[in-house]
Write an enzyme that holds these catalytic residues in place. Structure first.
Site, PDB file in Angstrom:
ATOM      1  N   CYS A   1       0.816  -1.159  -0.084  1.00 47.83           N
ATOM      2  CA  CYS A   1      -0.073   0.162  -0.019  1.00 47.83           C
ATOM      3  C   CYS A   1       0.989   1.259  -0.127  1.00 47.83           C
ATOM      4  CB  CYS A   1      -0.882   0.135   1.151  1.00 47.83           C
ATOM      5  SG  CYS A   1      -1.980  -1.202   1.470  1.00 47.83           S
TER       6      CYS A   1
ATOM      7  N   GLU B   1     -27.714  12.984   5.957  1.00 47.82           N
ATOM      8  CA  GLU B   1     -27.242  13.809   6.894  1.00 47.82           C
ATOM      9  C   GLU B   1     -25.592  13.842   6.801  1.00 47.82           C
ATOM     10  OE1 GLU B   1     -28.224  16.680   8.090  1.00 47.82           O
ATOM     11  OE2 GLU B   1     -26.949  17.078   9.821  1.00 47.82           O
TER      12      GLU B   1
ATOM     13  N   HIS C   1      -6.665   2.656   4.586  1.00 50.85           N
ATOM     14  CA  HIS C   1      -7.119   1.777   3.342  1.00 50.85           C
ATOM     15  C   HIS C   1      -7.936   0.567   4.410  1.00 50.85           C
ATOM     16  CE1 HIS C   1      -7.271  -1.165   0.430  1.00 50.85           C
ATOM     17  NE2 HIS C   1      -6.438  -1.804   0.711  1.00 50.85           N
TER      18      HIS C   1
ATOM     19  N   HIS D   1     -12.426  -4.748  -3.734  1.00 53.89           N
ATOM     20  CA  HIS D   1     -10.904  -4.735  -3.124  1.00 53.89           C
ATOM     21  C   HIS D   1     -11.398  -3.911  -1.711  1.00 53.89           C
ATOM     22  CE1 HIS D   1      -6.568  -3.499  -3.155  1.00 53.89           C
ATOM     23  NE2 HIS D   1      -7.033  -3.542  -1.747  1.00 53.89           N
TER      24      HIS D   1
END
Lengths: 260, 260, 260, 260
Positions: A109, A154, A127, A211
């Protein structure tokens, strides 16, 4: 004991800059990432080592390693790199760490988190593999759509108006989150994430088909609360779909009559 | 105070080898099984004494007893047996324990855990009654199927490629988990579990119809994270079914264009 | 300081027998009821002061008061009464307490808990408002049914065969739980609960339409694990209904071939 | 160190009345609001800084600030204002605080909480973004309805009969909760909330379309347990809708035959 100011790794030395992840302050990024990830685990966002979080403090970026059980992470598991040093790197795919944990590998990542820091000046990026996020991308796939759109809820107010804009979205505004297709290797998502950032300059999140989602914010507070608000909306959207309720509606604003 | 090196029970002595379950190390199997099971209870995996977990440390196998409330288990509740001694036993159904808790009975799951240890050299095996797992087997039953198959979901990467293979499955790979029919007595599942292991040499899990799932791994970390990833996929699969979304799809891979 | 042996209230004295609810032992009923109820609150079983639990220790019955937040209960909130003294009472509706908390009122569930203790010699009785239980009674109402029936699910093994019978139900057995109609006043349920106990002598639970479930067991362990197993089955049953899967099936038993 | 008895802010002084939020008593409003909000966060009621809670102790009103992560709130984050001083204010929209936290802004929910305190003499008011509440308003919207109505569910007994009435609703009673339309600015909801209070004098809650719910009670205990009971009923109602079960039914009361 001082970290190399160039940001290059301390080669040929035994100094691993462990002091960068040692602090008694619970708000220090090396302490905050583990406590946030433990909380995210209870929410089902980082199941089975999936997902993660990264915090930027000035030039320093703190990152969870690959393949760690997120609810068991320790400050000593954290990687630290310098954004400035990284920018000087010849290859985007090579990264130099100021501090590395002894046993782990860097997370795939990493370049996606870096995109949020460099292209959006974010202070934190999260993530998740939340199944609500995944289900939303699957529903959109059936509709041939590459955008999640919802309005007149809202919780939409939980999002900032956009990069370098002040204030938040309003109740009647349409929140738009782009969806990118998943790639076989997570690092390869980077160019598509950056493309989506270019195309949707005001988004604070990008869904990844089948994912999960990447969500960022100017600081930890904003990244986390935007991520919570988004997961809330994804869950609501899935439940609305099950009940046959549309995500986009045309609602006449209710105007207050009282002037006091 | 030393355990019998033959692995046979310390007959005619009062030595119950309690030292085998006494350790200050939270990572010791006798401490880890209770803490894992308490966590699994919060996930709904071991409701009402169902399910359980076993850890192998070299030749020693640590097992939870039968009928214990999984979130209240203590190290002193744990059975220990020797794999080598067990292999010498004349009958598969008779087991000799190095250490037994004072009040409980051995778990009927024991031979199933042993199958994972002997046939797969696993370091840990987890059995859950997760209702997501049960629902998947019920959906498959209606389709006359004995295999759970899903592909093109990121979380599939949470599984190893198979026994003695290195690396993990990829995003586009199809995860295949065999389903065996449940038997009246849990011990009787053993031959069918072993059969499934033979037929699916690379699987790390076997679903049991109307019952739950057995998941193992080379060590505690891998068994637990594979079990989490699988439960995530089972939940996703049930929700996909409710939304009319297929588990198997033909997705064109997304190829990165950037070479850097 | 000794409690009145007659079980009558200590009238005209200031002795409230507070020692009956004071103990350092976490397994003492006065400590166990609050810790169990706190756990049940996290499961959604005792939301908004609904539901509760009672434990019998020999002749003494420990009861939670009415209207208390179940996750905040303290040992000092507990009522204690004597079964023997209660049996001598002229009116079923009048109860004499050995010990009462200073501020609360007795629970309307009291006579229902007492029914489990006197008619079934139970050691513990749990009452939940679990919405899975309520949904099951609503689904059955639409079918005009007064019985919940499910078979061929492993978790069914979590139930004893019946009052004064040894052993548990088997996988292929049909678990049958009677449903009684709710009454305006909870105390008025007692005669219908007792009727159901007479008609279903082996049941350990009675569903109350649009209300919840009463579950008991020979001791705390059995009551709690049977209650968990039942809630698991109610949840599964609702999800099966949503997926169009039948609760009762005709499954051919799978017979092991190996004799070892 | 004594707070201004007029309730006006301590202008031109450095005294911020911090003692108003400093107490060792866990039941002190400044301690209770953070612990309640942390609990509400785990229930999904105050996700992403949404929702909140306020407590009134005599003339003093304690309020959470705007935009704070509800599970991380501290007593020092709390605002305090005087109802009497507020009543003397020339403008409804201007509020004077006895005590303010150093970094936050007042919550937009403030006038809505004040409405519950002034028009209903409530001791506590809770605002949630629970997605069950939102889904109920969406289902009602499709039906063109401005009222949530449900009857013949035991949990309805969790509500008081109404303002200045003693006793609670019964099992067969119909619980009616009005729905008001959401406004772009939360403060603008106030007049519609007050209108709903006038039209439904006995309600303890008002749903806000596509937003959430406001629930109050005479004290913290009642507000919290009514809010829990209501959320339970909203969840049940959504699940009933998914199963095709009606919220309002005509049930013949079950009359006890035994007179003892």
């Amino acid at each position: 004991m001082t970290p190399p100011t160039t940001g290059l790794p301390a080669e040929n030395t035994t100094d691993n800059n462990d002091h960068l992840v040692q602090s008694d302050d619970p708000e220090h990024p090396a302490n905050l990432i583990p406590s946030l990830c433990a909380k995210f685990w209870t929410l089902g966002w980082v199941t089975g080592t999936g997902g993660g979080a990264s915090i930027r403090d000035g030039d320093l970026v703190y990152l969870a390693p690959s393949g760690v059980q997120k609810e068991l992470m320790k400050p000593s598991d954290i990687y630290v790199l310098s954004l400035a040093a990284q920018a000087q790197s010849l290859s985007r795919r090579q990264r130099v760490y100021l501090r590395s944990p002894p046993v782990y590998k860097p997370s795939q990542c990493t370049p996606l988190f870096l995109a949020a820091f460099t292209k959006r000046n974010a202070g934190c990026c999260i993530h998740t593999h939340s199944h609500w996020a995944v289900l939303v991308t699957l529903i959109l796939e059936q509709q041939g759509s590459k955008e999640f759109r919802i309005n007149n809820i809202e919780q939409i107010k939980g999002f900032g108006k956009g990069f370098q804009k002040s204030g938040n979205l309003g109740y009647h505004d349409t929140l738009v989150i782009p969806v990118i297709e998943n790639t076989a290797h997570e690092e390869d998502l980077t160019e598509f994430l950056e493309e989506a950032m270019d195309k949707y300059p005001d988004t604070y999140a990008v869904l990844v088909r089948r994912h999960g989602v990447y969500v960022w914010g100017d600081n930890v507070h904003k990244a986390k609360t935007q991520c919570e608000s988004l997961d809330y909306l994804f869950q609501l959207a899935v439940e609305m779909k099950q009940l046959g309720l549309p995500w986009i509606t045309d609602i006449e604003p209710t105007i207050p009559t009282r002037k006091d």
